[in-house]
Design an enzyme around this catalytic site. Structure first.
Site, PDB file in Angstrom:
ATOM      1  N   GLU A 148      -3.662  14.811  -7.634  1.00 17.81           N
ATOM      2  CA  GLU A 148      -3.371  13.521  -8.264  1.00 17.81           C
ATOM      3  C   GLU A 148      -3.923  13.515  -9.685  1.00 17.81           C
ATOM      4  O   GLU A 148      -5.127  13.273  -9.887  1.00 17.81           O
ATOM      5  CB  GLU A 148      -4.043  12.383  -7.478  1.00 17.81           C
ATOM      6  CG  GLU A 148      -3.637  12.316  -6.031  1.00 17.81           C
ATOM      7  CD  GLU A 148      -3.902  10.935  -5.446  1.00 17.81           C
ATOM      8  OE1 GLU A 148      -2.941  10.314  -5.003  1.00 17.81           O
ATOM      9  OE2 GLU A 148      -5.059  10.480  -5.463  1.00 17.81           O
ATOM     10  N   HIS A 166     -11.274  11.041  -3.415  1.00 13.72           N
ATOM     11  CA  HIS A 166     -10.283  10.373  -4.276  1.00 13.72           C
ATOM     12  C   HIS A 166     -10.894  10.147  -5.661  1.00 13.72           C
ATOM     13  O   HIS A 166     -12.090   9.884  -5.783  1.00 13.72           O
ATOM     14  CB  HIS A 166      -9.859   9.036  -3.654  1.00 13.72           C
ATOM     15  CG  HIS A 166      -8.658   8.453  -4.318  1.00 13.72           C
ATOM     16  ND1 HIS A 166      -8.746   7.787  -5.516  1.00 13.72           N
ATOM     17  CD2 HIS A 166      -7.342   8.469  -3.977  1.00 13.72           C
ATOM     18  CE1 HIS A 166      -7.522   7.407  -5.887  1.00 13.72           C
ATOM     19  NE2 HIS A 166      -6.652   7.802  -4.967  1.00 13.72           N
ATOM     20  N   GLU A 182     -10.814   7.701  -7.542  1.00 17.67           N
ATOM     21  CA  GLU A 182     -11.480   6.398  -7.678  1.00 17.67           C
ATOM     22  C   GLU A 182     -12.876   6.446  -7.058  1.00 17.67           C
ATOM     23  O   GLU A 182     -13.812   5.822  -7.564  1.00 17.67           O
ATOM     24  CB  GLU A 182     -10.602   5.309  -7.038  1.00 17.67           C
ATOM     25  CG  GLU A 182      -9.366   5.050  -7.904  1.00 17.67           C
ATOM     26  CD  GLU A 182      -8.141   4.555  -7.155  1.00 17.67           C
ATOM     27  OE1 GLU A 182      -8.263   4.107  -6.005  1.00 17.67           O
ATOM     28  OE2 GLU A 182      -7.042   4.627  -7.735  1.00 17.67           O
ATOM     29  N   ASN A 212      -1.898   5.269   0.850  1.00 12.54           N
ATOM     30  CA  ASN A 212      -3.290   4.906   0.562  1.00 12.54           C
ATOM     31  C   ASN A 212      -3.282   3.445   0.120  1.00 12.54           C
ATOM     32  O   ASN A 212      -2.911   3.137  -1.001  1.00 12.54           O
ATOM     33  CB  ASN A 212      -3.829   5.823  -0.540  1.00 12.54           C
ATOM     34  CG  ASN A 212      -5.221   5.433  -0.995  1.00 12.54           C
ATOM     35  OD1 ASN A 212      -5.871   4.577  -0.382  1.00 12.54           O
ATOM     36  ND2 ASN A 212      -5.688   6.055  -2.068  1.00 12.54           N
ATOM     37  N   TRP A 213      -3.658   2.577   1.026  1.00 13.83           N
ATOM     38  CA  TRP A 213      -3.558   1.138   0.746  1.00 13.83           C
ATOM     39  C   TRP A 213      -4.703   0.662  -0.147  1.00 13.83           C
ATOM     40  O   TRP A 213      -4.723  -0.506  -0.556  1.00 13.83           O
ATOM     41  CB  TRP A 213      -3.518   0.343   2.062  1.00 13.83           C
ATOM     42  CG  TRP A 213      -2.312   0.638   2.908  1.00 13.83           C
ATOM     43  CD1 TRP A 213      -1.287   1.512   2.603  1.00 13.83           C
ATOM     44  CD2 TRP A 213      -1.985   0.087   4.196  1.00 13.83           C
ATOM     45  NE1 TRP A 213      -0.366   1.530   3.622  1.00 13.83           N
ATOM     46  CE2 TRP A 213      -0.760   0.668   4.610  1.00 13.83           C
ATOM     47  CE3 TRP A 213      -2.611  -0.839   5.036  1.00 13.83           C
ATOM     48  CZ2 TRP A 213      -0.161   0.351   5.827  1.00 13.83           C
ATOM     49  CZ3 TRP A 213      -2.008  -1.156   6.247  1.00 13.83           C
ATOM     50  CH2 TRP A 213      -0.791  -0.570   6.632  1.00 13.83           C
ATOM     51  N   LYS A 214      -5.672   1.521  -0.390  1.00 13.77           N
ATOM     52  CA  LYS A 214      -6.811   1.186  -1.257  1.00 13.77           C
ATOM     53  C   LYS A 214      -7.435  -0.150  -0.810  1.00 13.77           C
ATOM     54  O   LYS A 214      -7.457  -0.437   0.382  1.00 13.77           O
ATOM     55  CB  LYS A 214      -6.367   1.177  -2.730  1.00 13.77           C
ATOM     56  CG  LYS A 214      -5.681   2.499  -3.108  1.00 13.77           C
ATOM     57  CD  LYS A 214      -5.484   2.693  -4.586  1.00 13.77           C
ATOM     58  CE  LYS A 214      -4.790   4.030  -4.829  1.00 13.77           C
ATOM     59  NZ  LYS A 214      -4.626   4.345  -6.256  1.00 13.77           N
ATOM     60  N   GLY A 228      -1.504   4.824 -10.445  1.00 12.76           N
ATOM     61  CA  GLY A 228      -1.389   3.383 -10.657  1.00 12.76           C
ATOM     62  C   GLY A 228      -0.926   2.991 -12.041  1.00 12.76           C
ATOM     63  O   GLY A 228      -1.024   1.830 -12.426  1.00 12.76           O
ATOM     64  N   SER A 245       1.717   7.476  -8.942  1.00 12.07           N
ATOM     65  CA  SER A 245       2.950   6.739  -9.213  1.00 12.07           C
ATOM     66  C   SER A 245       4.174   7.362  -8.541  1.00 12.07           C
ATOM     67  O   SER A 245       5.281   7.302  -9.081  1.00 12.07           O
ATOM     68  CB  SER A 245       3.172   6.579 -10.725  1.00 12.07           C
ATOM     69  OG  SER A 245       2.090   5.839 -11.295  1.00 12.07           O
ATOM     70  N   GLY A 284       0.070   5.317  -3.404  1.00 10.78           N
ATOM     71  CA  GLY A 284      -0.703   4.089  -3.491  1.00 10.78           C
ATOM     72  C   GLY A 284       0.215   2.876  -3.521  1.00 10.78           C
ATOM     73  O   GLY A 284       0.677   2.389  -2.489  1.00 10.78           O
ATOM     74  N   GLY A 285       0.513   2.393  -4.714  1.00 15.45           N
ATOM     75  CA  GLY A 285       1.270   1.158  -4.892  1.00 15.45           C
ATOM     76  C   GLY A 285       2.537   1.044  -4.053  1.00 15.45           C
ATOM     77  O   GLY A 285       2.788   0.010  -3.426  1.00 15.45           O
TER      78      GLY A 285
HETATM   79  P1  PGA Z   1      -0.442   5.294  -6.939  1.00 17.08           P
HETATM   80  O1  PGA Z   1      -1.793   5.798  -6.223  1.00 17.08           O
HETATM   81  O2  PGA Z   1       0.713   5.799  -6.097  1.00 17.08           O
HETATM   82  O3  PGA Z   1      -0.537   3.789  -6.951  1.00 17.08           O
HETATM   83  O4  PGA Z   1      -0.412   5.889  -8.289  1.00 17.08           O
HETATM   84  C1  PGA Z   1      -1.890   7.074  -5.663  1.00 17.08           C
HETATM   85  C2  PGA Z   1      -3.287   7.312  -5.145  1.00 17.08           C
HETATM   86  O5  PGA Z   1      -4.251   7.026  -5.847  1.00 17.08           O
HETATM   87  O6  PGA Z   1      -3.487   7.819  -4.023  1.00 17.08           O
END
Ligand code: PGA
Length: 250
Positions: free
Chosen positions: A166, A94, A96, A9-11, A172, A213, A234-235
């Site tokens: 999640e 998600h 977010e 997930n490159w956000k 993150g 994470s 994500g990251g």
């Molecule tokens: P993260 O993000 O790996 O940076 O914690 C995961 C996500 O929100 O899909």
């Protein structure tokens, strides 16, 4: 046996040019890894470039969101048939999106139905906040999210969905849930709720990811948990170390 699925997930990271360059940089190494499904979920405007870059590989493409209506006066939104030429997956609900953009369980349910009607595989996110976790509300809250998200689906539709558990406090933050914690919530709460709604056979077909994470060092521990079928990353999906993460997952 469920084939694991690792989705990046490159956000809101990478311009179309950067996304295309990165996809080209890592696609061959990822394409060579067997026994796992892989998806890139770039920002919407980079989707066509990334889809072109990974064409002919095993790597799928996912959108990070989508609206449930077919067309019309919905400024800023994307309809399902705008992404289907490029995407096999769509991330829905998600935390977010729920937290910053006011997405509701009801809207997520409509989006899941629209995605399935268009042949897309929804990656449906659920997870509790730190306050809920500390108050012992994780099971009730996450189970409620699962019930609301998949309300009204057929068993066949449910089996096509991917769920990402999640915990919000792990996204993150570098503070990941332990593999045992995640495995238990995914097994008892997430898959358990799908069992209660659709029966055991359907629930055993659903792939459930951990997210929060996840990285190249901890992924193997998560994957040892019998109910964890991959990760939403994500990251760690924004750099070439994503290749190592996927290698270590299988
Ligand atoms: P993260 O993000 O790996 O940076 O914690 C995961 C996500 O929100 O899909």
């Amino acid at each position: 046996m469920r084939t694991p699925i690792i989705a990046g997930n490159w956000k809101m990271n990478k311009t179309p040019a950067e996304a295309e360059t990165f996809a080209n940089e890592i696609k061959d190494a990822l394409n060579a890894i067997e026994g796992v499904d892989i998806a890139f979920c770039p920002p919407a405007i980079a989707i066509p470039a990334v889809a072109a870059a990974v064409a002919g590989t095993k790597i799928g493409v996912g959108a990070q969101n989508m609206y449930f209506e077919e067309k019309g006066a919905y400024t800023g939104e994307l309809a399902p048939n705008m992404i289907t030429p490029f995407c096999q997956y769509v991330i829905l609900g998600h935390s977010e999106r729920r937290g910053y953009f006011g997405e509701t369980d009801e809207g997520v349910n409509k989006k899941i139905k629209a995605a399935l009607a268009h042949g897309l595989t929804p990656i449906v996110c659920v997870g509790e906040s730190l306050e809920q976790n500390e108050a012992g509300e994780t099971h009730a809250f996450v189970s409620g999210q699962v019930k609301a998200a998949f309300d009204g689906l057929t068993a066949a539709q449910m089996a096509q969905c991917v769920i990402a558990y999640e915990p919000i406090w792990a996204i993150g933050t570098g503070k990941s849930a332990t593999a045992e914690q995640a495995g238990e919530i995914i097994g008892k709460t997430v898959r358990g709720t799908v069992v209660a709604m659709f029966g055991d056979e359907t629930a055993q077909a659903v792939r459930i990811q951990y997210g929060g994470s996840a990285n190249e060092k901890n992924i193997a521990e998560y994957m040892k948990q019998p109910d964890i079928d991959g990760a939403l990353v994500g990251g760690a999906s924004l750099k070439p170390v994503f290749i190592e993460l996927v290698q270590n997952a299988i």
